[in-house]
Design a protein around this motif. Sequence first.
Motif, PDB file in Angstrom:
ATOM      1  N   GLU A 104     -36.906  70.587  57.004  1.00 30.05           N
ATOM      2  CA  GLU A 104     -38.320  70.254  56.792  1.00 30.05           C
ATOM      3  C   GLU A 104     -39.078  71.354  56.061  1.00 30.05           C
ATOM      4  O   GLU A 104     -40.248  71.182  55.731  1.00 30.05           O
ATOM      5  CB  GLU A 104     -38.994  69.978  58.140  1.00 30.05           C
ATOM      6  CG  GLU A 104     -38.437  68.755  58.862  1.00 30.05           C
ATOM      7  CD  GLU A 104     -39.136  68.481  60.171  1.00 30.05           C
ATOM      8  OE1 GLU A 104     -40.032  69.282  60.539  1.00 30.05           O
ATOM      9  OE2 GLU A 104     -38.796  67.483  60.828  1.00 30.05           O
ATOM     10  N   LYS A 105     -38.409  72.493  55.802  1.00 30.32           N
ATOM     11  CA  LYS A 105     -39.069  73.620  55.134  1.00 30.32           C
ATOM     12  C   LYS A 105     -38.474  73.907  53.756  1.00 30.32           C
ATOM     13  O   LYS A 105     -38.726  74.978  53.188  1.00 30.32           O
ATOM     14  CB  LYS A 105     -38.949  74.876  56.010  1.00 30.32           C
ATOM     15  CG  LYS A 105     -39.660  74.748  57.360  1.00 30.32           C
ATOM     16  CD  LYS A 105     -41.164  74.662  57.187  1.00 30.32           C
ATOM     17  CE  LYS A 105     -41.887  74.567  58.511  1.00 30.32           C
ATOM     18  NZ  LYS A 105     -43.365  74.481  58.347  1.00 30.32           N
ATOM     19  N   THR A 106     -37.716  72.985  53.217  1.00 28.28           N
ATOM     20  CA  THR A 106     -37.031  73.265  51.952  1.00 28.28           C
ATOM     21  C   THR A 106     -37.994  73.619  50.822  1.00 28.28           C
ATOM     22  O   THR A 106     -37.677  74.446  49.966  1.00 28.28           O
ATOM     23  CB  THR A 106     -36.175  72.055  51.517  1.00 28.28           C
ATOM     24  OG1 THR A 106     -36.997  70.883  51.499  1.00 28.28           O
ATOM     25  CG2 THR A 106     -35.010  71.851  52.459  1.00 28.28           C
ATOM     26  N   GLY A 107     -39.181  73.004  50.806  1.00 25.52           N
ATOM     27  CA  GLY A 107     -40.141  73.281  49.748  1.00 25.52           C
ATOM     28  C   GLY A 107     -41.160  74.339  50.095  1.00 25.52           C
ATOM     29  O   GLY A 107     -42.092  74.598  49.318  1.00 25.52           O
ATOM     30  N   THR A 108     -40.990  74.979  51.237  1.00 28.52           N
ATOM     31  CA  THR A 108     -41.944  75.995  51.689  1.00 28.52           C
ATOM     32  C   THR A 108     -41.588  77.361  51.111  1.00 28.52           C
ATOM     33  O   THR A 108     -40.416  77.749  51.089  1.00 28.52           O
ATOM     34  CB  THR A 108     -41.955  76.074  53.226  1.00 28.52           C
ATOM     35  OG1 THR A 108     -42.277  74.797  53.755  1.00 28.52           O
ATOM     36  CG2 THR A 108     -42.961  77.105  53.713  1.00 28.52           C
ATOM     37  N   ARG A 109     -42.593  78.106  50.669  1.00 22.64           N
ATOM     38  CA  ARG A 109     -42.349  79.456  50.166  1.00 22.64           C
ATOM     39  C   ARG A 109     -41.988  80.387  51.328  1.00 22.64           C
ATOM     40  O   ARG A 109     -42.482  80.223  52.447  1.00 22.64           O
ATOM     41  CB  ARG A 109     -43.573  79.991  49.429  1.00 22.64           C
ATOM     42  CG  ARG A 109     -43.947  79.178  48.199  1.00 22.64           C
ATOM     43  CD  ARG A 109     -45.102  79.808  47.449  1.00 22.64           C
ATOM     44  NE  ARG A 109     -45.586  78.919  46.388  1.00 22.64           N
ATOM     45  CZ  ARG A 109     -45.025  78.808  45.189  1.00 22.64           C
ATOM     46  NH1 ARG A 109     -43.972  79.560  44.894  1.00 22.64           N
ATOM     47  NH2 ARG A 109     -45.517  77.974  44.293  1.00 22.64           N
ATOM     48  N   VAL A 110     -41.149  81.361  51.043  1.00 15.88           N
ATOM     49  CA  VAL A 110     -40.645  82.262  52.079  1.00 15.88           C
ATOM     50  C   VAL A 110     -41.789  82.959  52.805  1.00 15.88           C
ATOM     51  O   VAL A 110     -41.762  83.109  54.031  1.00 15.88           O
ATOM     52  CB  VAL A 110     -39.688  83.301  51.452  1.00 15.88           C
ATOM     53  CG1 VAL A 110     -39.292  84.356  52.487  1.00 15.88           C
ATOM     54  CG2 VAL A 110     -38.455  82.614  50.895  1.00 15.88           C
ATOM     55  N   ARG A 111     -42.831  83.363  52.089  1.00 13.13           N
ATOM     56  CA  ARG A 111     -43.942  84.087  52.721  1.00 13.13           C
ATOM     57  C   ARG A 111     -44.727  83.231  53.707  1.00 13.13           C
ATOM     58  O   ARG A 111     -45.486  83.754  54.519  1.00 13.13           O
ATOM     59  CB  ARG A 111     -44.890  84.637  51.655  1.00 13.13           C
ATOM     60  CG  ARG A 111     -45.537  83.591  50.775  1.00 13.13           C
ATOM     61  CD  ARG A 111     -46.503  84.217  49.775  1.00 13.13           C
ATOM     62  NE  ARG A 111     -46.982  83.263  48.782  1.00 13.13           N
ATOM     63  CZ  ARG A 111     -47.934  82.365  48.998  1.00 13.13           C
ATOM     64  NH1 ARG A 111     -48.527  82.314  50.194  1.00 13.13           N
ATOM     65  NH2 ARG A 111     -48.298  81.526  48.040  1.00 13.13           N
ATOM     66  N   GLN A 112     -44.537  81.917  53.642  1.00 15.49           N
ATOM     67  CA  GLN A 112     -45.253  81.020  54.528  1.00 15.49           C
ATOM     68  C   GLN A 112     -44.462  80.655  55.780  1.00 15.49           C
ATOM     69  O   GLN A 112     -44.973  79.950  56.641  1.00 15.49           O
ATOM     70  CB  GLN A 112     -45.625  79.728  53.765  1.00 15.49           C
ATOM     71  CG  GLN A 112     -46.582  79.965  52.606  1.00 15.49           C
ATOM     72  CD  GLN A 112     -46.800  78.722  51.769  1.00 15.49           C
ATOM     73  OE1 GLN A 112     -45.862  77.991  51.454  1.00 15.49           O
ATOM     74  NE2 GLN A 112     -48.055  78.464  51.407  1.00 15.49           N
ATOM     75  N   LEU A 113     -43.244  81.139  55.896  1.00 15.81           N
ATOM     76  CA  LEU A 113     -42.410  80.825  57.050  1.00 15.81           C
ATOM     77  C   LEU A 113     -42.815  81.667  58.257  1.00 15.81           C
ATOM     78  O   LEU A 113     -43.272  82.805  58.117  1.00 15.81           O
ATOM     79  CB  LEU A 113     -40.934  81.090  56.734  1.00 15.81           C
ATOM     80  CG  LEU A 113     -40.305  80.269  55.604  1.00 15.81           C
ATOM     81  CD1 LEU A 113     -38.873  80.736  55.363  1.00 15.81           C
ATOM     82  CD2 LEU A 113     -40.332  78.782  55.915  1.00 15.81           C
ATOM     83  N   SER A 114     -42.614  81.115  59.444  1.00 15.50           N
ATOM     84  CA  SER A 114     -42.820  81.895  60.665  1.00 15.50           C
ATOM     85  C   SER A 114     -41.673  82.889  60.829  1.00 15.50           C
ATOM     86  O   SER A 114     -40.667  82.842  60.094  1.00 15.50           O
ATOM     87  CB  SER A 114     -42.855  80.965  61.877  1.00 15.50           C
ATOM     88  OG  SER A 114     -41.570  80.395  62.103  1.00 15.50           O
TER      89      SER A 114
END
Length: 323
Positions: A128-138
């Motif tokens: 579900e996080k494939t399109g999320t930028r690394v800096r936005q990850l928990s």
Amino acid sequence: MTTTQADAPAVDVRGLRKRYGTKQAVDGLDLTVHRGEIFSILGPNGAGKTTTVEILEGYRHRDEGHVRVLGQDPQTADRAWRSRIGVVLQSANDLAEATVAELVHHFALYYPRPRDPEQVIDAVGLREKTGTRVRQLSGGQRRRLDVALGIIGGPELLFLDEPTTGFDPQARRSFWDLIEALRDEGTSILLTTHYLDEAERLADRVAVVRDGQVVALGSPQELGGRDARLTVVRWTQDGQVREERTSSPTRAVAALAATFDGEVPGLQVLRPTLEDVYLGLIADADGEHPAGRHDPATEGSPTGSPGPTDPASGRVDTTEAVR
């Protein structure tokens, strides 16, 4: 009979020594990791765990000793050898603006026979996080990404350094399932952790390191030997707390019940945990346990600014330090 490379241990260490100035960080350490096993190294901060692992990974030079990892000396091994290992660090210097999918697919290009990037993303629970930028990850999601980058090359040997730091309980258990699945596929895994329940759940064998030496070795259930595993039966008599260490607690409790003709005052039956055994093994010369619990964030954390990342392993170069 001649031993082939496939039959040889994944890691074979004899008489390993490393000194930083006047500090003997590793002092004659012996270690063997068998193919297809999960091997955990436990020890207090400053015991020499991280220095040992970095020597095995080929990122630090040793002063003395025999070291073979996947049949080669990591101090002189080439990039073909490096592509056969995977490294999951406590922290990584990654591309913060890249998305999860971009980074996993990018790192797959560095290996001759990588795992399928989409399968790896699913395996670490980041679909579900494939399109999320690394800096936005928990924090926990970042650790899952670190694991993805560590296993994308399909390593024969995987180094895990405090892999579940920042994971919530559910994420930790999902990660444990992943690591056990990798072991079942034949991957050899060397794990350093401060979470003793993690070592107890995952490790086939455990080594406890203190002062640069292995002070105990065995399965989590056998570590420390028979005496360390004796059950403590405790009760109150004549206003005083009494106890008996025994390998037959049922028999001891039955004898006490007969003595008291029924209920035994203050009865407790305490079976030693891996934590109890571990704390006994790392007690200092005066028999005192190290103060407080260990902070998983401190062991092996960089003492200088992170340097460039090795694309083949995701390894961040750090300054030389006693760890």
